[in-house]
Design an enzyme around this catalytic site. Sequence first.
Site, PDB file in Angstrom:
ATOM      1  N   GLU A  31      11.128  -3.894  12.867  1.00 18.63           N
ATOM      2  CA  GLU A  31      12.296  -3.707  12.005  1.00 18.63           C
ATOM      3  C   GLU A  31      13.520  -3.530  12.776  1.00 18.63           C
ATOM      4  O   GLU A  31      14.609  -4.080  12.320  1.00 18.63           O
ATOM      5  CB  GLU A  31      11.966  -2.284  11.430  1.00 18.63           C
ATOM      6  CG  GLU A  31      10.791  -2.031  10.524  1.00 18.63           C
ATOM      7  CD  GLU A  31       9.496  -1.693  10.988  1.00 18.63           C
ATOM      8  OE1 GLU A  31       9.327  -2.018  12.320  1.00 18.63           O
ATOM      9  OE2 GLU A  31       8.472  -1.600  10.507  1.00 18.63           O
ATOM     10  N   ASP A  49       0.656  -1.199  -0.001  1.00 22.89           N
ATOM     11  CA  ASP A  49      -0.075   0.240   0.023  1.00 22.89           C
ATOM     12  C   ASP A  49       0.938   1.252   0.032  1.00 22.89           C
ATOM     13  O   ASP A  49       0.299   2.414  -0.118  1.00 22.89           O
ATOM     14  CB  ASP A  49      -1.112   0.065   1.134  1.00 22.89           C
ATOM     15  CG  ASP A  49      -0.235  -0.341   2.616  1.00 22.89           C
ATOM     16  OD1 ASP A  49       0.870  -0.677   2.620  1.00 22.89           O
ATOM     17  OD2 ASP A  49      -0.814   0.119   3.523  1.00 22.89           O
TER      18      ASP A  49
HETATM   19  C1  UGA Z   1       3.120  -0.795   9.425  1.00 20.46           C
HETATM   20  C2  UGA Z   1       4.585  -1.171   8.814  1.00 20.46           C
HETATM   21  O1  UGA Z   1       4.717  -0.166   7.586  1.00 20.46           O
HETATM   22  C3  UGA Z   1       4.658  -2.587   8.168  1.00 20.46           C
HETATM   23  O2  UGA Z   1       5.789  -2.760   7.546  1.00 20.46           O
HETATM   24  C4  UGA Z   1       4.196  -3.242   9.499  1.00 20.46           C
HETATM   25  O3  UGA Z   1       4.266  -4.876   8.779  1.00 20.46           O
HETATM   26  C5  UGA Z   1       2.865  -3.188  10.226  1.00 20.46           C
HETATM   27  O4  UGA Z   1       2.851  -1.680  10.434  1.00 20.46           O
HETATM   28  C6  UGA Z   1       2.673  -3.906  11.223  1.00 20.46           C
HETATM   29  O5  UGA Z   1       1.858  -3.414  11.942  1.00 20.46           O
HETATM   30  O6  UGA Z   1       3.391  -4.982  11.361  1.00 20.46           O
HETATM   31  P1  UGA Z   1       0.722  -0.670   7.944  1.00 20.46           P
HETATM   32  O7  UGA Z   1       0.360   0.311   7.213  1.00 20.46           O
HETATM   33  O8  UGA Z   1       0.072  -0.522   9.557  1.00 20.46           O
HETATM   34  O9  UGA Z   1       2.267  -0.772   8.349  1.00 20.46           O
HETATM   35  O10 UGA Z   1       0.305  -1.917   7.884  1.00 20.46           O
HETATM   36  P2  UGA Z   1      -0.236  -2.997   6.308  1.00 20.46           P
HETATM   37  O11 UGA Z   1       0.125  -2.032   5.145  1.00 20.46           O
HETATM   38  O12 UGA Z   1      -1.708  -3.239   6.737  1.00 20.46           O
HETATM   39  O13 UGA Z   1       0.441  -4.183   6.390  1.00 20.46           O
HETATM   40  C7  UGA Z   1       1.873  -4.396   6.180  1.00 20.46           C
HETATM   41  C8  UGA Z   1       1.751  -5.448   4.729  1.00 20.46           C
HETATM   42  O14 UGA Z   1       1.554  -6.702   5.495  1.00 20.46           O
HETATM   43  C9  UGA Z   1       1.221  -5.138   3.739  1.00 20.46           C
HETATM   44  O15 UGA Z   1       1.922  -5.709   2.416  1.00 20.46           O
HETATM   45  C10 UGA Z   1      -0.052  -5.841   3.699  1.00 20.46           C
HETATM   46  O16 UGA Z   1      -0.633  -6.201   2.582  1.00 20.46           O
HETATM   47  C11 UGA Z   1       0.356  -7.106   4.544  1.00 20.46           C
HETATM   48  N1  UGA Z   1      -0.421  -8.114   5.284  1.00 20.46           N
HETATM   49  C12 UGA Z   1      -1.211  -7.135   6.178  1.00 20.46           C
HETATM   50  C13 UGA Z   1      -0.745  -9.041   5.231  1.00 20.46           C
HETATM   51  O17 UGA Z   1      -0.123  -9.981   4.499  1.00 20.46           O
HETATM   52  N2  UGA Z   1      -1.650  -9.865   6.031  1.00 20.46           N
HETATM   53  C14 UGA Z   1      -2.255  -9.130   7.001  1.00 20.46           C
HETATM   54  O18 UGA Z   1      -3.477  -9.836   7.556  1.00 20.46           O
HETATM   55  C15 UGA Z   1      -2.296  -7.622   6.930  1.00 20.46           C
HETATM   56 MN    MN Z   2       0.652  -0.197   5.166  1.00 23.58          MN
END
Ligand code: UGA
Ligand code: MN
Length: 245
Positions: free
Chosen positions: A195, A109
């Site tokens: 991280e 995203d």
């Molecule tokens: C923040 C950080 O930028 C992420 O790198 C970190 O993994 C995340 O927090 C976290 O809480 O662990 P955020 O925008 O809150 O990011 O998280 P998302 O963008 O919703 O998820 C990070 C990535 O994991 C995305 O590529 C998303 O597609 C993937 N994801 C998310 C999954 O593969 N499974 C899930 O259930 C949720």
């Molecule tokens: Mn994100």
Amino acid sequence: PTIYAITPTYSRPVQKAELTRLANTFRQVSRLHWILVEDAAARSELVTRFVAGAGLPCTHLHVPTPRRYKRPGLPRATEQRNAGLAWLRQRHQHLPPPQPGVLFFADDDNTYSLELFQEMRTTRKVSVWPVGLVGGRRYERPVVENGKVVGWYTGWRADRPFAIDMAGFAVSLQVILSHPKAVFKRRGSQPGMQESDFLKQITTVEELEPKANNCTKVLVWHTRTEKVNLANEPKYHLDTVNIEV
Ligand code: UGA
Ligand code: MN
């Protein structure tokens, strides 16, 4: 060197739109290999079709997040990033060095400028740069003095050893291969510590290589997509055709 981008992704209404935006960026980057890891028990038809038409070198993996870890406040995509790391290590273990490559964790995203890839391609060990729209501020960044990282400009959990978002660093393939045990950990990992927990296994703050003009330029943004409104979606399929969105 080839840039390997590991992208965790999961099924939701905006998934194909996010992946389309990402592929449109990645397609403009030379020597980029996309490692797309689905958070699922099996490869989905949507992502399989998408990958086939993406027009760039792509490896499609999958691993489900255990149900107990699918909770608000817990780190996301741990297992998926580790699956990408395992694939990279496996693919290169029989090849003789040097194996030029740079690894980058690219969430589906975020928004990536093309300049970012030029910057990260010269990573020798671990490079870092600012990230926009994150940590409750317009940006976070490593603070650089005389070409070295000496601290972090951040509005959130300044106690983190590496106060940096997943989108703020890249690692050379050599470092990944010479630290075969470095992975993302579930146990003990607090929100926002993924991280740091990973980076401290492979590097030190003193060793970090600042990019983006000594970390003074924002080349990546931690954008997040609004949840879509499906309030008017019918309960049962009403349309005469079945359309993939
Ligand atoms: C923040 C950080 O930028 C992420 O790198 C970190 O993994 C995340 O927090 C976290 O809480 O662990 P955020 O925008 O809150 O990011 O998280 P998302 O963008 O919703 O998820 C990070 C990535 O994991 C995305 O590529 C998303 O597609 C993937 N994801 C998310 C999954 O593969 N499974 C899930 O259930 C949720
Ligand atoms: Mn994100």
